[in-house]
Design an enzyme around this catalytic site. Structure first.
Site, PDB file in Angstrom:
ATOM      1  N   ASP A 289      35.998 -15.846  23.000  1.00 32.97           N
ATOM      2  CA  ASP A 289      34.637 -15.032  22.623  1.00 32.97           C
ATOM      3  C   ASP A 289      34.003 -15.978  21.919  1.00 32.97           C
ATOM      4  O   ASP A 289      34.427 -16.974  21.327  1.00 32.97           O
ATOM      5  CB  ASP A 289      34.870 -13.699  22.118  1.00 32.97           C
ATOM      6  CG  ASP A 289      33.731 -12.809  22.356  1.00 32.97           C
ATOM      7  OD1 ASP A 289      32.606 -13.049  22.830  1.00 32.97           O
ATOM      8  OD2 ASP A 289      33.883 -11.545  22.313  1.00 32.97           O
TER       9      ASP A 289
HETATM   10  C1  NOJ Z   1      30.140 -11.887  22.394  1.00 30.32           C
HETATM   11  C2  NOJ Z   1      30.736 -10.648  23.075  1.00 30.32           C
HETATM   12  O1  NOJ Z   1      31.747 -10.253  22.443  1.00 30.32           O
HETATM   13  C3  NOJ Z   1      31.221 -10.741  24.521  1.00 30.32           C
HETATM   14  O2  NOJ Z   1      31.427  -9.804  25.176  1.00 30.32           O
HETATM   15  C4  NOJ Z   1      30.157 -11.648  25.207  1.00 30.32           C
HETATM   16  O3  NOJ Z   1      30.614 -11.855  26.507  1.00 30.32           O
HETATM   17  C5  NOJ Z   1      29.879 -13.030  24.582  1.00 30.32           C
HETATM   18  N1  NOJ Z   1      29.417 -12.842  23.261  1.00 30.32           N
HETATM   19  C6  NOJ Z   1      28.986 -13.819  25.311  1.00 30.32           C
HETATM   20  O4  NOJ Z   1      27.503 -13.230  25.244  1.00 30.32           O
END
Ligand code: NOJ
Length: 742
Positions: A289
Site C-alpha cells: 500500500d
Molecule cells: C492508500 C489506500 O489504502 C489504498 O487503498 C489505495 O489503493 C492507495 N492508497 C492508492 O491510492
C-alpha cells in the site's frame, strides 16, 4: 492535479515495438518464455526498477521522499520505474508511456488507479452496492467501471477491497461488502470478474485484492491503527473474502497498512508467502500500500529503509508503491547476498507477466484511443445501469402505516442541506467523476413530484439554528408530507475518515423533533457511507430510509424509490448499532459462557446495564413496499452423513399488494466444535421476484463445504454433531430446523 509533462509526444510507433528482434518481443511465444527471455536481458537495476511504483498525479497518500517531475521522467526513460499510479486519461498515459518505451528494453509501464466505484459514471459506494445481494449486477457494474477506466489508459484498478469490518467508526467500511465473510467473498469475486473479464479485449483492467490482510480490524475504528487477531479468527472470518477474490482470478494483491501477529502486513511472510502464495497458489504480484514498505520503520519492525526493502521482498511482497526504497536498495542487497537473484527475478517476472498479459509489450498504447475514450465515457447506458444499481442499494428500515411510497399528487416539503448539495454526494474515491454531474435528491424528486418545496433545515456542518428550523416548520406545515434528508456528508467517507461519533448530529435531531411536532408524516432519508447510530432519530419519524452515498444517479434512484417506481429490495450488509458503545457489533458473534437470561443465570450474564444487547437493525435487514410470509423450514433429512447433501426448503408468500424481490437468507449454527462457532453463519441466499399474492418454494442444498470451518493452521475441518438451519428475511427473524451430522 494532473501529470504535466511539458514534453512533446515522440513519434515512436507501435510497430517499432512489435518487431520480433528479441524472443520477448515475439507475440507467438508463451508469456512464460517471453518473461524468461526478458529477465535474461535485464540488469539488476532494471529488474529493481520494475518493482518501483511512483505517484504520477493527485496524491492519495502522504508525500514521501518526493521526486521532482523531471527526475521522475528521467527515471521512467531509464527503466527505473515499473508502474505509475494516479496518471489517467489517454493524453497523459500516452505521453508518459512514450517515455517509458524509450528505455533500453522498451518495457512499458503499467498504470494503476483507484477505480473503487466507477471511473466517470459513479456507482453506489461498494457497501451500498453489496446491499443489493445481486451478484450479477455487481459484476456488471464493475465491468462498466473497467470499460471507462481502460478507455482512459488505466490498466489496473486498486479494487476490490475485501476487508471485513464490524466497525462503522472506520471510514473505509464504505469500500467493502460488509460484515459477513461468506457474502463479502461472493461480492469480491463478482467484482474481480467484472473488472478483469477477458483482459485481451481492451475493455477490462487488472483487479487488486486489498488490503491483505485484516485491515478492517483497526483498533477502535481508528485509521491505520493496530490490528490484533488470532489465527482462528483470521482463517474463519477475515481471510475468506480475499481467498474468494484470489480464486476468482485476481491478478494482484495489495498489502494492508496494519500489523498482523506483530509483523507489518507488507513484511509478513506468513500472510504473503505461506498463505497467499503457497497455500492458495496465487500467481500474480503483490503491491504494497502507499509507502507501507517504508512505514515498517515507524511500526518498529525495520531498522531503516534498506532493512524495510529487504524485509518486504523476503516476505514475498513485490511492487513498492511510493516508499521509493526497493529500486534504491535491492541492487545493493543483492550484491551483499542478502537477497537472491531468484527472489528478484520472481518479483520482477510476475510484474512483467501481467504487462505481457495485458498485451502492452505488443502494443504499449493499446489502451490509448482518444475516440474510444470519448465514446464510452459517461454514456446514457452507463448512467442507466448506475441508476438501477443505486435503486437496488437503498434500504428501507421503517415504514409505519405504509407512508411510503409517496403519493405523487401530494405536496411534499423536502428539507435537508444534503438534498440540494452536489459536493456532499461524492466521497473521496470517485475516480474522474464530477460531482456537478451527480443528481441531487431535490432534482430527482422534482422530476417526479410537481408540488414540492425545499429548505436546508441544517447547515453543511450538520448544525442547525432557530431560523433554519423555523423555516423547516413553515414548509412542513404547508405540506402534506415531509421528506427530510439527514446524515453525514460523502466527504466523510473512505480513507482517513474515522469518526468517534458515527451518529446523527444534535442539530439534525433538533430538526426532526420540531418536524414531528408539526403532526405531518415525516420520512427521513439518511445519507451516509456507513451505518450511523439512528436510535434517537428512529422514533421521531414515520419512515426511515438508508440512502447511503449512491453515486452519479443518487437523486434519481432515491426519487424513484420514494414514489414507488422502484419497490425497495436491499438488505443491509452491516449491522446498525443501537449505541456507539456496542461497536464492534455483528450478527455472527459467539455465544459466550453466559449468553442470555433465558439460560437461568439470573443477573449474571453478558449484557449492557444501560442499553439492550440487540442492534437497532440486524444484518440482512431491509423492508419492501410489500410483505412476505415465511413457512416453517423443511429438511430432506434430520440426520445426514458428511458426504451427503441436505436439502432445505421453505415457502415464501408475498402477502402484500405489490410485486417484490425478496432475498431469502440461510444461516447455520454448529453447536459444539473443536473451535467454537458463531451463533449464526450465512451459508446461502436467493434473491427472487415474487408476484403479489404468489407463493414461491425456495430450496437450498447444503454440503460439506457449508458445514466445515478452519483450524488455526488454515485446515478445513468438518465435525459431527448437532446443527441448526435458520431461514428468513434477515439474520434475526428466522425459522429454524435441526439436524445431526454423523
Ligand atoms: C492508500 C489506500 O489504502 C489504498 O487503498 C489505495 O489503493 C492507495 N492508497 C492508492 O491510492
Amino acid at each position: 492535479m494532473k501529470f504535466i509533462f511539458g514534453i512533446a509526444l515522440c513519434s515512436i510507433t507501435v510497430n517499432s515495438f512489435a518487431q520480433t528482434k528479441f524472443p520477448y518481443q515475439n507475440p507467438a511465444l508463451t508469456i512464460e518464455k517471453r518473461v524468461a527471455d526478458l529477465l535474461g536481458r535485464m540488469t539488476v537495476e532494471e529488474k529493481a526498477g520494475q518493482l518501483n511504483q511512483l505517484n504520477g498525479g493527485a496524491f492519495t497518500g502522504p508525500a514521501v521522499n518526493n521526486v521532482g517531475q523531471n527526475e521522475k521522467i528521467k527515471m521512467v526513460q531509464s527503466g527505473a520505474v515499473g508502474s505509475l499510479l494516479n496518471v489517467v486519461g489517454v493524453a497523459d498515459t500516452r505521453a508518459i508511456q512514450t517515455e517509458a518505451v524509450k528505455s533500453r528494453l522498451h518495457i512499458p509501464l503499467i498504470f494503476g488507479y483507484d477505480v473503487i466505484h466507477g471511473y466517470k459514471t459513479i456507482f453506489p459506494i461498494p457497501l451500498a452496492e453489496a446491499c443489493s445481494w445481486d451478484l450479477e449486477a455487481i459484476e456488471k457494474n464493475s465491468s462498466i467501471a473497467a470499460k471507462e477506466a481502460s478507455a482512459a489508459g488505466v490498466h489496473w484498478t486498486f479494487a476490490p477491497m475485501c476487508d471485513v469490518s464490524n466497525d462503522p467508526r472506520w471510514g473505509r467500511v464504505m469500500e467493502g461488502a460488509g460484515e459477513d465473510p461468506y457474502y463479502a467473498g461472493l461480492v469480491s469475486a463478482a467484482r474481480v470478474k467484472g473488472f478483469q473479464g477477458n483482459l485481451n479485449d481492451n475493455k477490462h483492467v487488472l483487479a487488486c485484492v486489498k488490503h491483505f490482510a485484516a485491515y478492517g480490524l483497526v483498533e477502535a475504528g481508528r485509521e491505520y491503527n493496530q490490528v490484533d487477531v488470532s489465527r482462528v479468527m483470521l482463517w474463519n472470518k477475515y481471510l475468506p473474502p480475499y481467498k474468494a477474490a484470489v480464486n476468482a482470478g485476481a491478478a494482484t494483491v495489495m498489502n494492508a497498512f496494519s500489523v498482523v501477529d506483530g509483523v507489518p502486513a507488507s513484511a509478513n511472510k506468513y500472510l504473503v508467502t505461506d498463505v497467499l502464495k503457497n497455500k492458495w497458489g496465487f500467481k500474480g504480484f503483490v503491491v504494497s500500500d502507499w509507502a507501507s514498505f517504508g512505514e515498517e520503520i515507524n511500526h518498529g519492525y525495520a531498522e531503516d529503509e534498506k532493512d524495510a526493502a529487504l524485509k518486504s521482498l523476503q516476505a514475498g511482497s513485490m511492487m513498492d508503491m511510493e516508499s521509493k526504497i526497493s529500486q534504491k536498495y535491492l541492487p545493493e542487497l543483492l550484491k551483499e547476498k542478502k537477497i537472491t537473484t531468484q527472489q528478484l527475478d520472481e518479483a520482477a517476472g510476475k510484474i512483467l507477466y501481467q504487462k505481457f498479459r495485458l498485451g502492452l509489450f505488443d502494443d504499449p498504447f493499446k489502451f490509448c484511443n482518444e475516440a474510444n475514450e470519448k465514446a464510452v465515457m459517461f454514456t446514457a447506458e452507463n448512467r442507466a445501469i448506475a441508476k438501477t444499481a443505486a435503486e437496488k442499494s437503498i434500504v428501507l428500515l421503517k415504514n409505519n402505516n405504509n407512508i411510503l411510497p409517496l403519493d405523487k399528487n401530494k405536496k411534499v416539503a423536502l428539507i435537508g442541506f444534503y438534498a440540494n448539495s452536489k459536493p456532499d454526494l461524492f466521497d473521496f474515491w470517485i475516480g474522474q467523476g464530477n460531482s456537478n454531474d451527480a443528481v441531487t435528491v431535490y432534482e430527482g424528486l422534482k422530476s417526479k413530484i410537481s408540488n414540492i418545496s425545499f429548505c436546508n433545515g441544517y447547515n453543511g456542518d450538520n448544525s442547525s439554528s432557530e431560523t433554519l428550523i423555523n423555516e423547516a416548520i413553515q414548509n412542513a406545515t404547508a405540506a402534506d408530507v415531509v421528506v427530510v434528508n439527514i446524515g453525514i456528508s460523502g466527504k466523510m467517507a473512505g480513507e482517513d475518515r474515522s469518526l468517534a461519533y458515527p451518529q446523527i448530529s444534535d442539530g439534525q435531531i433538533a430538526l426532526l423533533k420540531a418536524l414531528q411536532k408539526t403532526g405531518k408524516p415525516v420520512v427521513a432519508l439518511v445519507s451516509s457511507a456507513r451505518p450511523l447510530i439512528l436510535t434517537l432519530a428512529e422514533p421521531l419519524v414515520d419512515a426511515l430510509v438508508q440512502g447511503w452515498i449512491l453515486g452519479t444517479e443518487h437523486g434519481n434512484a432515491v426519487a424513484s424509490m420514494l414514489v414507488g417506481d422502484y419497490n425497495p429490495s436491499a438488505k443491509t450488509v452491516m449491522t446498525f448499532p443501537y449505541a456507539i458503545g456496542q461497536i464492534p457489533i455483528y450478527y455472527n458473534h459467539f455465544n459466550t459462557g453466559r449468553p442470555t437470561t433465558t439460560d437461568g443465570l439470573g443477573n449474571w450474564y453478558s449484557r449492557y446495564r444501560d442499553i439492550p444487547n440487540e442492534p437497532l437493525y440486524p444484518f440482512g435487514y431491509g423492508l419492501s413496499y410489500t410483505s412476505y410470509d415465511y413457512s416453517e423450514v423443511k429438511l430432506s433429512s434430520s440426520t445426514i452423513t458428511k458426504s451427503a447433501t441436505l436439502k432445505v426448503t421453505i415457502n415464501v408468500k408475498n402477502t402484500g399488494l405489490m410485486d417484490g424481490e425478496e432475498t431469502v437468507q440461510l444461516y447455520i449454527r454448529d453447536y459444539a466444535a473443536s473451535v467454537i462457532r458463531p451463533v449464526k453463519e450465512l451459508k446461502a441466499f436467493k434473491k427472487i421476484m415474487i408476484k403479489a399474492g404468489e407463493t414461491k418454494e425456495v430450496s437450498f442444498s447444503l454440503t460439506k463445504d457449508d458445514l466445515s470451518f478452519y483450524d488455526a493452521d488454515g485446515n478445513s475441518i468438518i465435525e459431527s454433531g448437532k446443527f441448526s438451519v435458520f431461514v428468513g428475511p434477515n439474520s434475526r427473524d428466522t425459522k429454524k430446523a435441526d439436524f445431526i451430522l454423523n
